[in-house]
Motif scaffolding. Structure first.
Motif, PDB file in Angstrom:
ATOM      1  N   ARG A  98       0.822  -1.206   0.000  1.00  0.00           N
ATOM      2  CA  ARG A  98       0.000   0.000   0.000  1.00  0.00           C
ATOM      3  C   ARG A  98       0.863   1.266   0.000  1.00  0.00           C
ATOM      4  O   ARG A  98       0.554   2.230  -0.705  1.00  0.00           O
ATOM      5  CB  ARG A  98      -0.914   0.008   1.226  1.00  0.00           C
ATOM      6  N   LYS A 101       2.320   1.754  -3.421  1.00  0.00           N
ATOM      7  CA  LYS A 101       1.272   2.191  -4.335  1.00  0.00           C
ATOM      8  C   LYS A 101       0.900   3.648  -4.085  1.00  0.00           C
ATOM      9  O   LYS A 101       0.657   4.416  -5.028  1.00  0.00           O
ATOM     10  CB  LYS A 101       0.049   1.285  -4.165  1.00  0.00           C
ATOM     11  N   ASP A 102       0.885   4.044  -2.821  1.00  0.00           N
ATOM     12  CA  ASP A 102       0.567   5.424  -2.484  1.00  0.00           C
ATOM     13  C   ASP A 102       1.661   6.378  -2.970  1.00  0.00           C
ATOM     14  O   ASP A 102       1.363   7.498  -3.411  1.00  0.00           O
ATOM     15  CB  ASP A 102       0.379   5.553  -0.970  1.00  0.00           C
ATOM     16  N   LYS A 104       3.580   5.973  -5.629  1.00  0.00           N
ATOM     17  CA  LYS A 104       3.409   6.118  -7.077  1.00  0.00           C
ATOM     18  C   LYS A 104       2.234   7.044  -7.395  1.00  0.00           C
ATOM     19  O   LYS A 104       2.312   7.881  -8.300  1.00  0.00           O
ATOM     20  CB  LYS A 104       3.198   4.752  -7.726  1.00  0.00           C
ATOM     21  N   TYR A 105       1.146   6.904  -6.656  1.00  0.00           N
ATOM     22  CA  TYR A 105      -0.027   7.755  -6.890  1.00  0.00           C
ATOM     23  C   TYR A 105       0.288   9.207  -6.559  1.00  0.00           C
ATOM     24  O   TYR A 105      -0.141  10.124  -7.271  1.00  0.00           O
ATOM     25  CB  TYR A 105      -1.190   7.254  -6.030  1.00  0.00           C
ATOM     26  N   THR A 106       1.037   9.435  -5.491  1.00  0.00           N
ATOM     27  CA  THR A 106       1.401  10.799  -5.110  1.00  0.00           C
ATOM     28  C   THR A 106       2.294  11.451  -6.155  1.00  0.00           C
ATOM     29  O   THR A 106       2.150  12.644  -6.463  1.00  0.00           O
ATOM     30  CB  THR A 106       2.112  10.782  -3.745  1.00  0.00           C
ATOM     31  N   SER A 108       2.351  10.862  -9.349  1.00  0.00           N
ATOM     32  CA  SER A 108       1.644  11.111 -10.610  1.00  0.00           C
ATOM     33  C   SER A 108       0.439  12.028 -10.469  1.00  0.00           C
ATOM     34  O   SER A 108      -0.130  12.448 -11.466  1.00  0.00           O
ATOM     35  CB  SER A 108       1.182   9.782 -11.219  1.00  0.00           C
ATOM     36  N   HIS A 109       0.027  12.360  -9.238  1.00  0.00           N
ATOM     37  CA  HIS A 109      -1.153  13.200  -9.018  1.00  0.00           C
ATOM     38  C   HIS A 109      -0.818  14.448  -8.198  1.00  0.00           C
ATOM     39  O   HIS A 109      -1.655  14.937  -7.433  1.00  0.00           O
ATOM     40  CB  HIS A 109      -2.265  12.410  -8.322  1.00  0.00           C
ATOM     41  N   HIS A 113      -2.790  11.909  -2.109  1.00  0.00           N
ATOM     42  CA  HIS A 113      -2.532  10.587  -1.543  1.00  0.00           C
ATOM     43  C   HIS A 113      -3.678   9.642  -1.859  1.00  0.00           C
ATOM     44  O   HIS A 113      -4.855  10.026  -1.824  1.00  0.00           O
ATOM     45  CB  HIS A 113      -2.347  10.683  -0.029  1.00  0.00           C
ATOM     46  N   LEU A 114      -3.319   8.397  -2.164  1.00  0.00           N
ATOM     47  CA  LEU A 114      -4.315   7.365  -2.408  1.00  0.00           C
ATOM     48  C   LEU A 114      -4.862   6.820  -1.102  1.00  0.00           C
ATOM     49  O   LEU A 114      -6.043   6.498  -0.991  1.00  0.00           O
ATOM     50  CB  LEU A 114      -3.699   6.233  -3.240  1.00  0.00           C
ATOM     51  N   TYR A 115      -4.007   6.685  -0.076  1.00  0.00           N
ATOM     52  CA  TYR A 115      -4.401   6.198   1.249  1.00  0.00           C
ATOM     53  C   TYR A 115      -4.034   7.257   2.281  1.00  0.00           C
ATOM     54  O   TYR A 115      -2.887   7.689   2.336  1.00  0.00           O
ATOM     55  CB  TYR A 115      -3.697   4.886   1.596  1.00  0.00           C
TER      56      TYR A 115
END
Length: 272
Positions: A98, A101-102, A104-106, A108-109, A113-115
């Motif tokens: 997790r 994954k968070d 990577k999401y941070t 690209s966005h 945060h994803l979580y």
């Protein structure tokens, strides 16, 4: 075996565990691993050397020892501790997944945060944690059954009979310090049973807490639907229509003089 490395690895589980999980981990390392490393290995260290049968037949002692001790208690407990502690690594691995994954999401966005908290037991992590508890309790119960099945109970007999070849007849075999070995066996069995109980308590706690959250969400959703339905009910429509009609009929900009002039103009055609 380097138990300190395993302890350092599993200490991170405390951050994601409940109160019952922290008590379980303390029980494992204080009452099982420490007792296993400090005392149990020394107690069973002489089981093969001081195993004696009342015969001089070559090979009889070895055959009888293998029959009475198919697997050493020390090796069985070592396997049990490894199997019982490994499911906790599932939780650590899921949290690390997790976090990655968070990240990577941070990236690209633009900082989003994803979580909010990757270690919070929600969604898939809740199921992973529950499955790890089932595995831990299942492994402990399975090894207790294996120990009971192999040695026909948790007792340590002072005298064992053996009549296997190449023994010439039924011989009497003796193990060293049976009372001490019995005490440590019962201690490990009781500590395993307590760990199973803690896992069951933690599972019940997680399930009850999850049900409580679902009931709270359903209650809030029902209350919201009731409020919306009450506001849109047909009983409220006449009042709104009445208010709209009255607001249309009454014109606050019309003065009394204008009203009298309008009435006078209406009367003039009638008189003509």
């Amino acid at each position: 075996m380097n138990w300190s490395a395993l302890e350092a690895l599993l200490s991170g589980v405390n951050k994601y565990s409940t109160v019952f999980g922290r008590v379980w981990l303390s029980m494992v390392f204080v009452f099982r691993v420490m007792v296993f490393v400090v005392a149990a290995q020394r107690v069973w260290g002489d089981e093969s050397k001081d195993f004696v049968c009342n015969t001089a037949q070559p090979g009889c002692n070895n055959v009888c020892y293998d029959h009475i001790f198919p697997i050493s208690h020390i090796r069985l407990w070592a396997l049990q501790l490894i199997f019982v502690t490994c499911p906790s690594l599932m939780v650590v691995g899921h949290v690390k997944y997790r976090e990655k994954k968070d990240m990577k999401y941070t990236a690209s966005h633009k900082g989003a945060h994803l979580y909010a908290n990757p270690g919070k037991k929600r969604g898939g992590l809740w199921w992973t944690y529950l499955v790890s508890l089932i595995f831990k309790a299942g492994f402990d119960a399975g090894f207790l059954y294996i120990l009971y099945h192999i040695y026909h109970g948790y007792d340590m007999p002072r005298l064992s009979k053996c009549s296997l070849e190449p023994c010439p007849n039924t011989v009497d075999c003796y193990i060293s310090r049976p009372s001490e070995k019995k005490i440590f066996t019962l201690f490990m069995v009781v500590s395993s049973a307590v760990c199973i109980f803690m896992c069951i308590c933690e599972m019940v706690y997680l399930i009850c807490k999850r049900i409580q959250k679902l009931v709270r969400r359903k209650t809030e959703a029902d209350r919201r639907m009731f409020v919306e339905h009450h506001e849109m009910s047909p009983l409220a429509a006449p009042r709104s229509e009445f208010r709209s009609k009255t607001s249309i009929r009454v014109d606050p900009t019309v003065s009394i003089q204008n009203l009298s002039n309008i009435k006078a103009e209406e009367k003039q055609p009638k008189e003509k």
